[in-house]
Design a protein around this motif. Structure first.
Motif, PDB file in Angstrom:
ATOM      1  N   LYS A  42       0.861  -1.151  -0.105  1.00 48.34           N
ATOM      2  CA  LYS A  42       0.057  -0.164  -0.045  1.00 48.34           C
ATOM      3  C   LYS A  42       0.684   1.301  -0.091  1.00 48.34           C
ATOM      4  N   VAL A  43       2.009   1.086   0.683  1.00 49.44           N
ATOM      5  CA  VAL A  43       2.818   2.389   0.672  1.00 49.44           C
ATOM      6  C   VAL A  43       3.423   2.738  -0.616  1.00 49.44           C
ATOM      7  N   VAL A  44       3.851   1.602  -1.287  1.00 50.64           N
ATOM      8  CA  VAL A  44       4.519   1.750  -2.646  1.00 50.64           C
ATOM      9  C   VAL A  44       3.164   2.395  -3.645  1.00 50.64           C
ATOM     10  N   ILE A  45       2.198   1.580  -3.574  1.00 54.70           N
ATOM     11  CA  ILE A  45       1.001   2.114  -4.476  1.00 54.70           C
ATOM     12  C   ILE A  45       0.680   3.569  -4.091  1.00 54.70           C
ATOM     13  N   PHE A  46       0.693   3.986  -2.997  1.00 60.30           N
ATOM     14  CA  PHE A  46       0.615   5.440  -2.347  1.00 60.30           C
ATOM     15  C   PHE A  46       1.561   6.234  -3.110  1.00 60.30           C
ATOM     16  N   ALA A  47       2.700   5.772  -2.859  1.00 61.84           N
ATOM     17  CA  ALA A  47       3.976   6.678  -3.470  1.00 61.84           C
ATOM     18  C   ALA A  47       3.816   7.023  -5.030  1.00 61.84           C
ATOM     19  N   ALA A  48       3.398   5.861  -5.569  1.00 61.13           N
ATOM     20  CA  ALA A  48       3.265   5.875  -6.965  1.00 61.13           C
ATOM     21  C   ALA A  48       2.041   6.769  -7.621  1.00 61.13           C
ATOM     22  N   LEU A  49       1.110   6.639  -6.943  1.00 63.01           N
ATOM     23  CA  LEU A  49       0.052   7.501  -7.137  1.00 63.01           C
ATOM     24  C   LEU A  49       0.154   9.023  -6.883  1.00 63.01           C
ATOM     25  N   VAL A  54       1.527  14.250  -9.055  1.00 59.08           N
ATOM     26  CA  VAL A  54       2.331  15.489  -9.346  1.00 59.08           C
ATOM     27  C   VAL A  54       2.947  15.708 -10.721  1.00 59.08           C
ATOM     28  N   PHE A  55       3.223  14.521 -11.298  1.00 59.54           N
ATOM     29  CA  PHE A  55       3.548  14.703 -12.760  1.00 59.54           C
ATOM     30  C   PHE A  55       2.399  15.267 -13.605  1.00 59.54           C
ATOM     31  N   VAL A  56       1.231  14.696 -13.521  1.00 57.44           N
ATOM     32  CA  VAL A  56       0.155  15.186 -14.321  1.00 57.44           C
ATOM     33  C   VAL A  56      -0.106  16.736 -14.091  1.00 57.44           C
ATOM     34  N   VAL A  57      -0.209  17.003 -12.842  1.00 59.72           N
ATOM     35  CA  VAL A  57      -0.386  18.526 -12.281  1.00 59.72           C
ATOM     36  C   VAL A  57       0.632  19.522 -13.059  1.00 59.72           C
TER      37      VAL A  57
END
Length: 71
Positions: A42-49, A54-57
């Motif tokens: 869950k931590v890895v998924i959260f960091a990826a999201l 941030v990239f999209v914004v």
């Protein structure tokens, strides 16, 4: 402790006791490992999201500021 296990056959010390320990504590160890790996996932998924957000914004805000400059 040596006196307790001293007269026992080898298979009791090296087979039966570890099997009993796994039978008694195996569910607990499995649950803890499952919890740990689930939390890590869950931590890895959260960091990826968050990174993707941030990239999209940044991509959207940079393209919108470029379009304002062309007007």
């Amino acid at each position: 402790m040596k006196e307790l296990f001293g007269g026992l056959p080898w298979w009791v010390k090296w087979v039966a006791i570890p099997v009993l320990a796994i039978a008694v504590f195996g569910g607990l160890v499995g649950s803890l490992l499952g919890l740990l790996f689930g939390l890590l996932f869950k931590v890895v998924i959260f960091a990826a999201l968050v990174g993707g957000l941030v990239f999209v914004v940044k991509k959207v805000t940079s393209s919108s500021s470029d379009s304002r400059d062309t007007w």
